[in-house]
Design an enzyme around this catalytic site. Structure first.
Site, PDB file in Angstrom:
ATOM      1  N   LYS A  32      -4.132   9.202   8.818  1.00  0.00           N
ATOM      2  CA  LYS A  32      -4.269   9.199   7.364  1.00  0.00           C
ATOM      3  C   LYS A  32      -5.100  10.401   6.935  1.00  0.00           C
ATOM      4  O   LYS A  32      -5.866  10.942   7.732  1.00  0.00           O
ATOM      5  CB  LYS A  32      -4.994   7.932   6.918  1.00  0.00           C
ATOM      6  CG  LYS A  32      -4.319   6.663   7.378  1.00  0.00           C
ATOM      7  CD  LYS A  32      -4.024   5.787   6.201  1.00  0.00           C
ATOM      8  CE  LYS A  32      -3.197   4.594   6.582  1.00  0.00           C
ATOM      9  NZ  LYS A  32      -1.934   4.504   5.872  1.00  0.00           N
ATOM     10  N   HIS A  57      10.136  -1.827   9.816  1.00  0.00           N
ATOM     11  CA  HIS A  57      10.996  -1.215   8.789  1.00  0.00           C
ATOM     12  C   HIS A  57      11.376   0.223   9.152  1.00  0.00           C
ATOM     13  O   HIS A  57      12.344   0.760   8.629  1.00  0.00           O
ATOM     14  CB  HIS A  57      10.349  -1.283   7.403  1.00  0.00           C
ATOM     15  CG  HIS A  57       9.153  -0.407   7.256  1.00  0.00           C
ATOM     16  ND1 HIS A  57       7.891  -0.826   7.568  1.00  0.00           N
ATOM     17  CD2 HIS A  57       9.019   0.878   6.855  1.00  0.00           C
ATOM     18  CE1 HIS A  57       7.039   0.158   7.362  1.00  0.00           C
ATOM     19  NE2 HIS A  57       7.692   1.196   6.927  1.00  0.00           N
ATOM     20  N   HIS A  75       6.013   1.602  15.297  1.00  0.00           N
ATOM     21  CA  HIS A  75       6.915   2.706  14.938  1.00  0.00           C
ATOM     22  C   HIS A  75       7.005   3.806  16.008  1.00  0.00           C
ATOM     23  O   HIS A  75       8.089   4.233  16.385  1.00  0.00           O
ATOM     24  CB  HIS A  75       6.448   3.376  13.644  1.00  0.00           C
ATOM     25  CG  HIS A  75       6.221   2.437  12.509  1.00  0.00           C
ATOM     26  ND1 HIS A  75       6.951   1.295  12.329  1.00  0.00           N
ATOM     27  CD2 HIS A  75       5.350   2.490  11.479  1.00  0.00           C
ATOM     28  CE1 HIS A  75       6.520   0.673  11.230  1.00  0.00           C
ATOM     29  NE2 HIS A  75       5.548   1.374  10.707  1.00  0.00           N
ATOM     30  N   LEU A 113       4.843  -6.276  -0.896  1.00  0.00           N
ATOM     31  CA  LEU A 113       6.115  -6.061  -0.191  1.00  0.00           C
ATOM     32  C   LEU A 113       7.281  -6.679  -0.979  1.00  0.00           C
ATOM     33  O   LEU A 113       8.340  -6.060  -1.120  1.00  0.00           O
ATOM     34  CB  LEU A 113       6.032  -6.685   1.211  1.00  0.00           C
ATOM     35  CG  LEU A 113       7.258  -6.477   2.088  1.00  0.00           C
ATOM     36  CD1 LEU A 113       7.403  -5.021   2.496  1.00  0.00           C
ATOM     37  CD2 LEU A 113       7.203  -7.358   3.335  1.00  0.00           C
ATOM     38  N   THR A 165       4.535 -13.103  -4.303  1.00  0.00           N
ATOM     39  CA  THR A 165       3.740 -12.392  -5.315  1.00  0.00           C
ATOM     40  C   THR A 165       3.111 -11.126  -4.730  1.00  0.00           C
ATOM     41  O   THR A 165       2.350 -10.441  -5.410  1.00  0.00           O
ATOM     42  CB  THR A 165       2.617 -13.303  -5.855  1.00  0.00           C
ATOM     43  OG1 THR A 165       1.930 -13.874  -4.727  1.00  0.00           O
ATOM     44  CG2 THR A 165       3.163 -14.413  -6.724  1.00  0.00           C
ATOM     45  N   GLY A 166       3.409 -10.837  -3.462  1.00  0.00           N
ATOM     46  CA  GLY A 166       2.770  -9.707  -2.780  1.00  0.00           C
ATOM     47  C   GLY A 166       3.468  -8.378  -3.013  1.00  0.00           C
ATOM     48  O   GLY A 166       4.574  -8.307  -3.576  1.00  0.00           O
ATOM     49  N   LYS A 224       2.494  14.867   4.100  1.00  0.00           N
ATOM     50  CA  LYS A 224       3.186  13.624   4.475  1.00  0.00           C
ATOM     51  C   LYS A 224       4.441  14.041   5.223  1.00  0.00           C
ATOM     52  O   LYS A 224       5.321  14.705   4.646  1.00  0.00           O
ATOM     53  CB  LYS A 224       3.547  12.835   3.216  1.00  0.00           C
ATOM     54  CG  LYS A 224       4.264  11.520   3.504  1.00  0.00           C
ATOM     55  CD  LYS A 224       4.396  10.719   2.215  1.00  0.00           C
ATOM     56  CE  LYS A 224       5.411   9.596   2.316  1.00  0.00           C
ATOM     57  NZ  LYS A 224       5.222   8.675   3.416  1.00  0.00           N
TER      58      LYS A 224
HETATM   59  N1  NAP Z   1       3.471  -3.718   1.373  1.00  0.00           N
HETATM   60  C1  NAP Z   1       4.227  -3.015   2.179  1.00  0.00           C
HETATM   61  O1  NAP Z   1       4.797  -1.972   1.819  1.00  0.00           O
HETATM   62  C2  NAP Z   1       4.412  -3.459   3.612  1.00  0.00           C
HETATM   63  C3  NAP Z   1       5.125  -2.622   4.480  1.00  0.00           C
HETATM   64  C4  NAP Z   1       5.335  -3.029   5.782  1.00  0.00           C
HETATM   65  C5  NAP Z   1       4.856  -4.255   6.211  1.00  0.00           C
HETATM   66  N2  NAP Z   1       4.156  -5.041   5.366  1.00  0.00           N
HETATM   67  C6  NAP Z   1       3.690  -6.354   5.882  1.00  0.00           C
HETATM   68  O2  NAP Z   1       4.145  -7.376   5.004  1.00  0.00           O
HETATM   69  C7  NAP Z   1       3.209  -8.423   4.941  1.00  0.00           C
HETATM   70  C8  NAP Z   1       2.823  -8.649   3.477  1.00  0.00           C
HETATM   71  O3  NAP Z   1       2.252  -7.447   2.982  1.00  0.00           O
HETATM   72  P1  NAP Z   1       1.911  -7.222   1.431  1.00  0.00           P
HETATM   73  O4  NAP Z   1       1.554  -5.781   1.316  1.00  0.00           O
HETATM   74  O5  NAP Z   1       2.994  -7.740   0.569  1.00  0.00           O
HETATM   75  O6  NAP Z   1       0.586  -8.090   1.252  1.00  0.00           O
HETATM   76  P2  NAP Z   1      -0.082  -8.580  -0.108  1.00  0.00           P
HETATM   77  O7  NAP Z   1       0.286  -7.709  -1.257  1.00  0.00           O
HETATM   78  O8  NAP Z   1      -1.520  -8.813   0.195  1.00  0.00           O
HETATM   79  O9  NAP Z   1       0.626 -10.008  -0.366  1.00  0.00           O
HETATM   80  C9  NAP Z   1       0.318 -11.126   0.406  1.00  0.00           C
HETATM   81  C10 NAP Z   1       1.086 -12.335  -0.097  1.00  0.00           C
HETATM   82  O10 NAP Z   1       0.650 -13.442   0.681  1.00  0.00           O
HETATM   83  C11 NAP Z   1       0.218 -14.467  -0.217  1.00  0.00           C
HETATM   84  N3  NAP Z   1      -0.883 -15.224   0.365  1.00  0.00           N
HETATM   85  C12 NAP Z   1      -2.029 -14.744   0.862  1.00  0.00           C
HETATM   86  N4  NAP Z   1      -2.800 -15.745   1.331  1.00  0.00           N
HETATM   87  C13 NAP Z   1      -2.119 -16.891   1.081  1.00  0.00           C
HETATM   88  C14 NAP Z   1      -2.382 -18.272   1.318  1.00  0.00           C
HETATM   89  N5  NAP Z   1      -3.500 -18.676   1.915  1.00  0.00           N
HETATM   90  N6  NAP Z   1      -1.452 -19.162   0.937  1.00  0.00           N
HETATM   91  C15 NAP Z   1      -0.297 -18.760   0.363  1.00  0.00           C
HETATM   92  N7  NAP Z   1       0.019 -17.469   0.109  1.00  0.00           N
HETATM   93  C16 NAP Z   1      -0.888 -16.557   0.482  1.00  0.00           C
HETATM   94  C17 NAP Z   1      -0.246 -13.747  -1.461  1.00  0.00           C
HETATM   95  O11 NAP Z   1      -0.255 -14.646  -2.529  1.00  0.00           O
HETATM   96  P3  NAP Z   1      -1.227 -14.448  -3.802  1.00  0.00           P
HETATM   97  O12 NAP Z   1      -0.574 -13.364  -4.622  1.00  0.00           O
HETATM   98  O13 NAP Z   1      -1.248 -15.760  -4.450  1.00  0.00           O
HETATM   99  O14 NAP Z   1      -2.568 -14.015  -3.263  1.00  0.00           O
HETATM  100  C18 NAP Z   1       0.835 -12.668  -1.557  1.00  0.00           C
HETATM  101  O15 NAP Z   1       2.013 -13.184  -2.123  1.00  0.00           O
HETATM  102  C19 NAP Z   1       2.048  -7.994   5.853  1.00  0.00           C
HETATM  103  O16 NAP Z   1       2.257  -8.546   7.116  1.00  0.00           O
HETATM  104  C20 NAP Z   1       2.175  -6.489   5.908  1.00  0.00           C
HETATM  105  O17 NAP Z   1       1.651  -5.957   7.106  1.00  0.00           O
HETATM  106  C21 NAP Z   1       3.934  -4.678   4.074  1.00  0.00           C
END
Ligand code: NAP
Length: 453
Positions: free
Chosen positions: A317, A170, A232, A15, A12-13, A322
């Site tokens: 930042k 990435h 990176h 990423l 649901t996050g 960019k």
């Molecule tokens: N977003 C990007 O573009 C990006 C890019 C590079 C790397 N990353 C890395 O990818 C990872 C995820 O990033 P994100 O941006 O997708 O984070 P996010 O939007 O905060 O999503 C976090 C996910 O983890 C779940 N979660 C959190 N706490 C939980 C728990 N206690 N039990 C079960 N599920 C839980 C959340 O579920 P709920 O929705 O239920 O809260 C959600 O699905 C991180 O390590 C980040 O550094 C992200």
């Protein structure tokens, strides 16, 4: 039986919504991967399949059509702390798979959750040790120091072998990063001059105009050094500075990159850590936070090839534009030094974002009657050529993990060496400079270190 099973934790996050599901969709639509696939979206919310699809529809990228996944996407509710839930998930997966099925477990969650999820994946035998079709994928950052990374490593190595572990940076999936090796080693004009007798300096720059946006909770605990430099920028540096690998196989490339990481020496007298004005008022940021949103570093790579060449690393930042690129500046020629003309040095740019490509800056005579010269740029814009047909980094990385190719994933010793260097750097204190904008930082760097960026 399914040929491919992709289980995503954190489905649901952000990423998952913006990168993983769209990338999987494109791989399926473009026939890059089998259609005998199931994607299991694991989450803690009580969603039905339809609820989840609606949720994705609301939060997805504009160009991603959820219908492309409608026959292969299943939502699966699971409590990440409950081993019995993993065992049930295993029963579900076992019914649909056999020994030949490639099973990916993607941890798209915050790093604090890695230990719990990986321990349960191991104990439930969802991922069986030394079963190389069972693969576990992690997002960076891999720890927040050498000690914490070591802890995670120990835990992982109890349940999985290194071959099953895919650590995603990435940036390494970006086309132009992969192209660094091609530009360096497949072009005689560069290969012959890629050393300290010809190269004057190297800049590795990742500038962002955005603030930390809504990522305060994560960012305040990491900062630019951990979020960007440890992964990176040091990866880019090692690709620029490495020796010729024995072959272009994953392990040989990594062996050379690790040697570079080992030989990096930061100049402790030239470094600036900054924080943009207003950072302390951002949501989820501690009101006295000392987290840096900008880093400028000068480093040397103490190998015979690069000894004495300064490498400038800069990322931050709320800067002016960019832009993400590597600039290699070459020495003047002997003749050039003797001429009384306003000539400049040659510069090779490897451009990564926003438009990737390669360009070379040369001196050229102005076609007029006077002795005037100008700098001209031979510019190859890869992004412009492939408009509408770009391969996203995550598409490439997912495809490689499905096919078991590990070149673009960080090996443990790369992580270990880069944390060693970052920890050394963190030990020596550095004052935090609160900056207005990029101009302010440029002036500060000029005043304090007499360096131009
Ligand atoms: N977003 C990007 O573009 C990006 C890019 C590079 C790397 N990353 C890395 O990818 C990872 C995820 O990033 P994100 O941006 O997708 O984070 P996010 O939007 O905060 O999503 C976090 C996910 O983890 C779940 N979660 C959190 N706490 C939980 C728990 N206690 N039990 C079960 N599920 C839980 C959340 O579920 P709920 O929705 O239920 O809260 C959600 O699905 C991180 O390590 C980040 O550094 C992200």
């Amino acid at each position: 039986m399914k040929k491919l099973m992709v289980t995503i934790f954190g489905s649901t996050g952000d990423l998952s919504m913006r990168k993983l599901l769209p990338a999987l969709s494109r791989l399926i639509v473009e026939d890059q991967i089998t259609k005998e696939i199931e994607i299991i979206a694991v989450g803690r919310r009580a969603f039905s399949n339809d609820d989840y699809r609606d949720y994705v529809q609301k939060n997805k990228n504009s160009d991603f059509d959820i219908n492309t996944l409608k026959d292969v996407l299943t939502y699966y509710e699971l409590n990440i702390d409950e081993l019995s839930d993993y065992k049930k998930l295993k029963d579900y997966i076992d019914q649909k798979t056999n020994e030949d099925t490639v099973k990916l477990f993607y941890l798209a969650v915050a790093p604090e959750l890695f230990p719990t999820i990986s321990k349960n994946l191991g104990e439930s035998h969802l991922v069986k040790k030394d079963h190389f079709n069972d693969r576990i994928i992690f997002e960076k950052p891999f720890g927040h120091s050498l000690d914490s990374a070591n802890e995670i490593k120990k835990l992982l190595w109890q349940s999985f072998s290194e071959k099953q572990i895919y650590r995603i940076d990435h940036y390494l999936g970006k086309a132009m990063i992969q192209n660094i090796i091609m530009v360096r080693f497949a072009n005689r004009i560069f290969e012959e001059i890629w050393h300290n007798r010809s190269i004057k300096k190297v800049q590795i720059i990742v500038k962002e105009t955005d603030s930390i946006l809504s990522r305060g909770a994560y960012y305040d605990k990491s900062g630019a050094l951990i979020d960007m430099v440890q992964s990176h920028l040091l990866q880019m540096l090692s690709l620029v500075a490495m020796e010729v690998p024995l072959s272009y196989q994953s392990e040989d490339l990594k062996n050379e990159k690790v040697k570079v990481l080992d030989q990096i020496r930061f100049d402790q007298n030239v470094k600036l850590f900054g924080q943009y004005k207003g950072y302390l008022e951002e949501k989820d940021v501690h009101n006295q936070s000392k987290t840096e949103t900008f880093v400028f570093l000068k480093a040397y790579v103490d190998t015979p090839r690069f000894k004495g060449v300064p490498f400038y690393l800069m990322t931050g930042k709320k800067l002016d534009v960019k832009a993400s690129y590597i600039m290699i500046e070459f020495e003047e020629t002997n003749e050039q030094r003797k001429w009384n003309l306003p000539l400049s040095t040659n510069k090779l740019y490897i451009k990564i974002d926003p438009l990737d490509g390669v360009s070379l800056v040369l001196n050229s005579k102005v076609p007029n009657l006077k002795d005037e010269v100008e700098q001209v740029e031979l510019d190859f814009c890869s992004a412009c050529r492939d408009v509408g047909n770009r391969v996203e980094a995550y598409q490439k990385l997912l495809l490689d993990s499905i096919e078991g190719h590990k070149t673009l994933f960080a090996r443990w010793d790369e992580i270990e060496k880069s944390w060693t260097k970052i920890d050394e750097l963190k030990k020596t204190n550095s004052n935090l400079y609160v900056y207005e904008d990029y101009e302010d930082l440029k002036n500060k760097i000029k005043r304090e270190f007499n360096e131009e960026i």
